[in-house]
Design an enzyme around this catalytic site. Structure first.
Site, PDB file in Angstrom:
ATOM      1  N   HIS A  94      91.432  65.654  22.076  1.00 15.30           N
ATOM      2  CA  HIS A  94      91.025  64.957  23.306  1.00 15.30           C
ATOM      3  C   HIS A  94      92.202  64.220  23.948  1.00 15.30           C
ATOM      4  O   HIS A  94      92.522  64.434  25.127  1.00 15.30           O
ATOM      5  CB  HIS A  94      89.899  63.971  22.987  1.00 15.30           C
ATOM      6  CG  HIS A  94      89.405  63.206  24.171  1.00 15.30           C
ATOM      7  ND1 HIS A  94      88.302  63.584  24.895  1.00 15.30           N
ATOM      8  CD2 HIS A  94      89.875  62.082  24.775  1.00 15.30           C
ATOM      9  CE1 HIS A  94      88.111  62.728  25.890  1.00 15.30           C
ATOM     10  NE2 HIS A  94      89.055  61.801  25.836  1.00 15.30           N
ATOM     11  N   GLU A  95      92.842  63.361  23.160  1.00 12.93           N
ATOM     12  CA  GLU A  95      93.967  62.602  23.708  1.00 12.93           C
ATOM     13  C   GLU A  95      95.145  63.522  24.031  1.00 12.93           C
ATOM     14  O   GLU A  95      95.900  63.278  24.972  1.00 12.93           O
ATOM     15  CB  GLU A  95      94.396  61.514  22.724  1.00 12.93           C
ATOM     16  CG  GLU A  95      93.302  60.515  22.342  1.00 12.93           C
ATOM     17  CD  GLU A  95      92.668  59.813  23.536  1.00 12.93           C
ATOM     18  OE1 GLU A  95      93.331  59.695  24.593  1.00 12.93           O
ATOM     19  OE2 GLU A  95      91.502  59.387  23.417  1.00 12.93           O
ATOM     20  N   HIS A 140      94.806  64.690  27.501  1.00 15.99           N
ATOM     21  CA  HIS A 140      95.327  63.692  28.452  1.00 15.99           C
ATOM     22  C   HIS A 140      96.853  63.787  28.533  1.00 15.99           C
ATOM     23  O   HIS A 140      97.436  63.770  29.632  1.00 15.99           O
ATOM     24  CB  HIS A 140      94.946  62.282  27.989  1.00 15.99           C
ATOM     25  CG  HIS A 140      93.531  61.900  28.242  1.00 15.99           C
ATOM     26  ND1 HIS A 140      92.944  61.972  29.487  1.00 15.99           N
ATOM     27  CD2 HIS A 140      92.570  61.419  27.402  1.00 15.99           C
ATOM     28  CE1 HIS A 140      91.683  61.548  29.413  1.00 15.99           C
ATOM     29  NE2 HIS A 140      91.434  61.211  28.159  1.00 15.99           N
ATOM     30  N   GLU A 163      89.767  63.194  32.467  1.00 18.32           N
ATOM     31  CA  GLU A 163      88.790  63.507  31.432  1.00 18.32           C
ATOM     32  C   GLU A 163      88.455  64.999  31.410  1.00 18.32           C
ATOM     33  O   GLU A 163      88.137  65.551  30.355  1.00 18.32           O
ATOM     34  CB  GLU A 163      87.523  62.679  31.623  1.00 18.32           C
ATOM     35  CG  GLU A 163      87.689  61.210  31.289  1.00 18.32           C
ATOM     36  CD  GLU A 163      88.143  60.977  29.856  1.00 18.32           C
ATOM     37  OE1 GLU A 163      87.719  61.746  28.962  1.00 18.32           O
ATOM     38  OE2 GLU A 163      88.905  60.032  29.616  1.00 18.32           O
TER      39      GLU A 163
END
Length: 520
Positions: free
Chosen positions: A284-285, A288, A314
């Protein structure tokens, strides 16, 4: 093909570019450098800072916020913007830069410097109180500091209402994170999302088996999980090890990403009996970080050299984490390496069992541990609570009770203590009211991109199975990252996904994937 402004500080775009534009861009570059330094100090506070340093750190961040505000409201900026507003010689990229700086300037000049400084100091105090309250599972320890944060954000929102021309304070705060979105428009989108998710959850929640759930809780040493994190970073192309590395992975209470272009850092949290938690948070990160490090190099230090919005941010992290990281293709490739890193802890399970495990549909209490289908319900709860709070319908003191009731109503779970309830997220301690909707919007945006990727790169899933993420990354770079902040979210969504915001593609994607995973 995109037009280009020129040098990093807004230099030679064309021979007729006025000196005023160059001057304005030089000022913005200085501001960007300051903000990037403040971000790293914030990162240090959440990763490496000793416990006794909160008082000093509050003074440091308050001063930096004060300097940021003074630079953003420099008296020279107003006349520069006024002169540039009537110039026809600027190309479309320069006009967008001027527009974005004017938006920032108009908003910040209305907010008193004293309020900016007070809010920055209070956010550090509130963060410290939140950490302590969460560890002790006691909201009352956080409540006084959160009440102060709320009062300060109300004052900011009331000021920004007039500048932004919004109908409510909450709309003014939402616009910070997702420009051109309002609570009313989000509520309509979320209603369609909620209704669709009810059907998906009802259809697939009974598919979780005891064996699948137990698989997620197998003990994996923290050092082994760190090696898995490195392998994931290599897979998505997030360089944390080479001589030209732009990133690093550290540990913190709540995973996050921060940084700018050449220094973009992510964090995770490791649990011995839940290694999938850190695995998914790194993906997830890492999504980003992929966005931040892929922005057009020639736009560095310019307003257009930033992400479009938090919702689009997101969309990138949710795409990497869920569309890729929970897919059968990814686990077909990654399972052997994952099993080796864990010392063969999953040898008796196999890739198919892991795919079912990471795609369990099952209501739970913790947002960051939620499955892909129920996740948005967590966001809808927070969105409705923030609406009620800023609409004067509930008070900060009532948050635990309102929170717990909504979890009963929306997810059918009982919250047993404040740590797994209203204290589970760090966002409100930082004053990030209006941020949460971007998570669910990101899911929707990502879902809308899938049919477009399927058409443009029909073999991308097979590439993932072979261990190649470059096909997906290149599509995202061309269709999202390369546009930076050149467009507002609705316009970029039309370009990247070909339509207006709708949850339908995301819901179709979920149904198709779960049907395939569970053989229905």
């Amino acid at each position: 093909m995109l037009e280009q402004v020129g040098s990093n500080s807004g230099g030679s775009m064309q021979s007729s570019v006025p000196d005023d534009y160059k001057r304005l861009m030089d000022k913005f570059k200085d501001l960007t450098v300051l903000q990037s330094a403040a971000a790293i100090i914030q990162w240090d506070m959440e990763t490496k800072m000793p416990p006794a340093a909160y008082g000093l750190r509050s003074e440091q961040l308050a001063l930096l916020s004060q300097i940021d505000h003074r630079m953003s409201t420099d008296p020279e900026i107003g006349p520069l913007l006024a002169r540039l507003g009537g110039i026809e010689g600027l190309d479309s990229l320069a006009k967008r830069n001027v527009y974005l700086i004017k938006k920032m300037y108009d908003e910040k000049t209305k907010i008193p410097e004293s309020l900016v400084k007070e809010l920055a100091k209070q956010e550090v105090v509130a963060y410290s109180a939140w950490k302590s309250a969460k560890s002790k599972k006691d909201f009352s320890l956080f409540r006084p500091e959160l009440e102060k944060i709320f009062e300060l954000k109300m004052r900011v929102g009331e000021i920004l209402m007039g500048v932004k021309g919004t109908r409510t304070v909450y709309d003014a705060l939402l616009d910070i994170f997702e420009p051109k979105m309002t609570a009313d428009s989000i509520a309509v989108t979320f209603e369609g999302l909620r209704n669709g998710l009810k059907s998906v959850i009802s259809k697939y929640s009974g598919r979780a088996t005891g064996a699948d759930i137990a698989l997620l809780k197998r003990k994996v040493p923290i050092d082994a999980q760190r090696e898995i994190s490195k392998a994931l970073a290599r897979f998505i192309g997030y360089d944390i090890e080479g001589p030209n590395a732009k990133g690093r992975i550290d540990e913190t209470e709540h995973p996050f990403t921060t940084g700018y272009y050449d220094d973009v850092r992510i964090t995770t949290h490791y649990y011995e009996e839940d290694c999938l938690s850190s695995l998914m948070s790194v993906l997830h990160e890492g999504g980003h970080a992929m966005y931040e490090t892929s922005l057009p190099r020639e736009w560095m230090y310019q307003p257009i050299g930033s992400a479009c919005s938090y919702g689009f941010h997101e969309s990138q992290s949710r795409f990497v984490e869920n569309v890729v990281g929970r897919s059968p293709e990814f686990w077909g490739y990654f399972f052997p390496e994952f099993n080796r890193a864990t010392g063969g802890a999953f040898s008796d399970a196999g890739a198919d069992a892991l795919v079912r495990a990471v795609n369990i549909v099952r209501p739970s209490k913790i947002r960051i541990e939620a499955d892909e289908a129920t996740y948005a319900m967590h966001i809808i709860i927070r969105f409705e609570i923030e609406q009620a709070l800023f609409g004067g319908k509930i008070s900060v003191a009532e948050l635990p009770q309102v929170w717990n009731q909504k979890y009963r109503d929306y997810l059918g779970v009982e919250v047993e203590n404040d740590a797994e309830g209203v204290l589970q997220d760090v966002h409100w301690s930082h004053g990030y009211f209006g941020y949460f909707p971007s998570y669910a919007l990101g899911n929707i945006y990502a879902g809308m991109m899938i049919p477009k990727i399927d058409r443009d790169v029909p073999g991308w899933r097979d590439a993932i199975r072979r261990g190649s993420f470059s096909e997906v990354r290149e599509w995202l770079r061309r269709n999202v990252h390369n546009h930076g902040n050149l467009y507002d979210p609705p316009d970029l969504l039309r370009k990247a996904a070909g339509g207006e915001v709708t949850p339908a593609p995301f819901l179709s994607y979920l149904d198709a994937k779960y049907s395939r995973v569970y053989g229905l």
